[in-house]
Scaffold this motif. Structure first.
Motif, PDB file in Angstrom:
ATOM      1  N   SER A   6     -17.133  -8.467  21.540  1.00  0.00           N
ATOM      2  CA  SER A   6     -16.980  -7.115  22.077  1.00  0.00           C
ATOM      3  C   SER A   6     -15.532  -6.658  22.156  1.00  0.00           C
ATOM      4  CB  SER A   6     -17.623  -7.020  23.471  1.00  0.00           C
ATOM      5  OG  SER A   6     -16.880  -7.739  24.436  1.00  0.00           O
ATOM      6  N   ASP A  43     -14.218  -3.945  17.051  1.00  0.00           N
ATOM      7  CA  ASP A  43     -15.097  -2.833  16.691  1.00  0.00           C
ATOM      8  C   ASP A  43     -16.090  -3.210  15.598  1.00  0.00           C
ATOM      9  OD1 ASP A  43     -13.678  -0.956  18.392  1.00  0.00           O
ATOM     10  OD2 ASP A  43     -12.078  -0.995  16.897  1.00  0.00           O
ATOM     11  N   GLU A  76     -24.914   0.205  22.229  1.00  0.00           N
ATOM     12  CA  GLU A  76     -24.012   0.876  21.295  1.00  0.00           C
ATOM     13  C   GLU A  76     -23.634  -0.018  20.119  1.00  0.00           C
ATOM     14  OE1 GLU A  76     -21.088  -0.483  24.592  1.00  0.00           O
ATOM     15  OE2 GLU A  76     -23.213  -0.030  24.368  1.00  0.00           O
ATOM     16  N   TRP A  77     -24.166  -1.244  20.097  1.00  0.00           N
ATOM     17  CA  TRP A  77     -23.886  -2.178  19.005  1.00  0.00           C
ATOM     18  C   TRP A  77     -25.101  -2.307  18.079  1.00  0.00           C
ATOM     19  CZ3 TRP A  77     -19.324  -4.833  17.998  1.00  0.00           C
ATOM     20  CH2 TRP A  77     -18.313  -4.677  18.951  1.00  0.00           C
ATOM     21  N   TYR A  98     -21.341  -4.244  14.546  1.00  0.00           N
ATOM     22  CA  TYR A  98     -20.368  -3.168  14.726  1.00  0.00           C
ATOM     23  C   TYR A  98     -20.759  -2.246  15.874  1.00  0.00           C
ATOM     24  CZ  TYR A  98     -23.838  -0.495  12.010  1.00  0.00           C
ATOM     25  OH  TYR A  98     -25.001   0.097  11.563  1.00  0.00           O
ATOM     26  N   ASN A  99     -19.727  -1.649  16.464  1.00  0.00           N
ATOM     27  CA  ASN A  99     -19.895  -0.685  17.536  1.00  0.00           C
ATOM     28  C   ASN A  99     -20.142   0.685  16.912  1.00  0.00           C
ATOM     29  OD1 ASN A  99     -19.394   1.261  19.627  1.00  0.00           O
ATOM     30  ND2 ASN A  99     -18.340  -0.326  20.785  1.00  0.00           N
TER      31      ASN A  99
END
Length: 382
Positions: free
Chosen positions: A78, A81, A105-106, A128-129
């Motif tokens: 985390s 990105d 959000e991932w 990825y975020n």
């Protein structure tokens, strides 16, 4: 958003000491890595690669990962990105535990497993975020065309009539197919290819095959970029940018494996080149190399995240004495650990990894450049 720590109480249940220990180590990770986390902003991309050892089959007999390990792994991911992860196994349920901790959000994109002894049943994953990175709807595994395959040499099996020293050549694909995905972060559009290339042995034909895999990979992308058609250029005439990252099994900065990676126009960013971010004893297997023709591209920094400063530390042997194997399960006597300390240091690599995350920070905000072009002012240089 931060990670989903609310599940710690549920996961540990009545094991209150385990929950406290996990939370305490997460606080230590967060404190140590706060300077890295503070680099995250809308104008940059924190890009990393991590070979996360044998996640998580327990086929080597060192025991499955503990509950706490999933939280530590997610905490480290985390900080970035976008992370290329190697050695995810066929069963994705352990990986989904990491994703649940990372939060909504991932997201991730994974390959199928590569079959055969060389493939080792591994997947490769991009995680990825979604608030910083978006998938450009292009993904695929790299397959070399006929005539451009990897030439591997080996001695023929001895027969009554055959010459025991006779060498045969085989035309091969990659042992584990490299995985390419097109992404964008801010203004920066790029194709990202992760690889876990053949290791084999430290010398002889197996080493030559390893070098050949690296060479063929960089040649493949160099040719593609140099021969880019009109359809592959954006409206500014910029061709696709290529970044390759992962476990290339590079021996050292001076070795032929590194020379192969740095050929055909590929460069290792200065921030992570050589031993600049490596500590004594760190290997050079993991690398990030770029071939970018966009003048706006700039690498702002980079580094390695050393895992065992806060979790599974050298001083933690007594904490895990009841779960560490009494005898090293290693089958190769040359690598077998014979002391509790040696077994512990090996065991913890199946809790976290025997590789450290390697990362770079890339500038992704080209707004000033774009606006300066419109008003006719001198274009800012990166």
């Amino acid at each position: 958003m931060s990670n989903v720590y609310a599940s710690i109480r549920r996961d540990f249940g009545t094991d209150e000491s385990g929950a406290r220990h996990c939370a305490d180590r997460l606080l230590k990770i967060r404190a140590r890595l706060s300077p890295l986390r503070e680099r995250k902003c809308d104008a940059t991309l924190l890009l990393a690669t991590w070979n996360i050892r044998d996640f998580d089959s327990n086929k080597f007999g060192y025991g499955p990962r503990r509950k706490e390990s999933f939280y530590y792994i997610a905490e480290m991911i985390s900080c970035f990105d976008l992370v290329a992860v190697q050695e995810i196994n066929r069963d994705l349920r352990p990986w989904e535990k990491v994703m649940a901790i990372l939060g909504r959000e991932w997201d991730y994109i994974a390959t199928d497993t590569t079959e055969g002894s060389g493939g080792n049943g591994e997947r490769m994953v991009f995680v990825y975020n979604k608030e910083k990175v978006w998938f450009r709807k292009i993904a695929g595994e790299i397959v070399l065309p006929e005539g451009q395959q990897i030439v591997a040499k080996s001695k023929k099996k001895r027969t009554d009539e055959g010459d025991p020293d006779e060498v045969e050549e085989k035309q091969l694909q990659f042992a584990r197919s490299p995985f390419l995905v097109a992404f964008q972060s801010g203004w920066f559009r790029f194709s990202l290819c992760t690889a876990h290339l053949y290791y084999g042995a430290a010398s002889g034909p197996a080493l030559e095959r390893r070098i050949a895999e690296i060479q063929k990979l960089v040649e493949f992308f160099a040719e593609r970029q140099d021969d880019a058609s009109k359809q592959e250029k954006d409206r500014h005439g910029v061709v696709e940018n290529y970044i390759i990252l992962g476990d290339f099994n590079v021996v050292s900065p001076e070795h032929k494996t590194m020379a192969a990676l740095k050929s055909n126009g590929f460069e290792v960013p200065d921030a992570i080149d050589g031993d600049k971010v490596r500590q004594l004893g760190d290997h050079f297997y993991d690398q990030i190399a770029v071939r970018v023709n966009d003048a706006r591209f700039k690498v702002l920094g980079g580094g390695i995240l050393h895992m065992y400063e806060d979790v599974f530390t050298d001083d933690d042997l007594a904490l895990y004495a009841d779960v560490i194997p009494a005898v090293d399960p290693e089958k190769d006597t040359a690598f077998k650990a014979n002391t509790p300390e040696g077994i512990y240091r090996k065991w913890r690599t199946w809790q976290m990894s025997d590789h450290h995350p390697l990362w770079i920070e890339v500038a992704t905000d080209y707004s000033d450049h774009y606006l300066s072009e419109i008003v006719g002012e001198p274009v800012p240089t990166p």
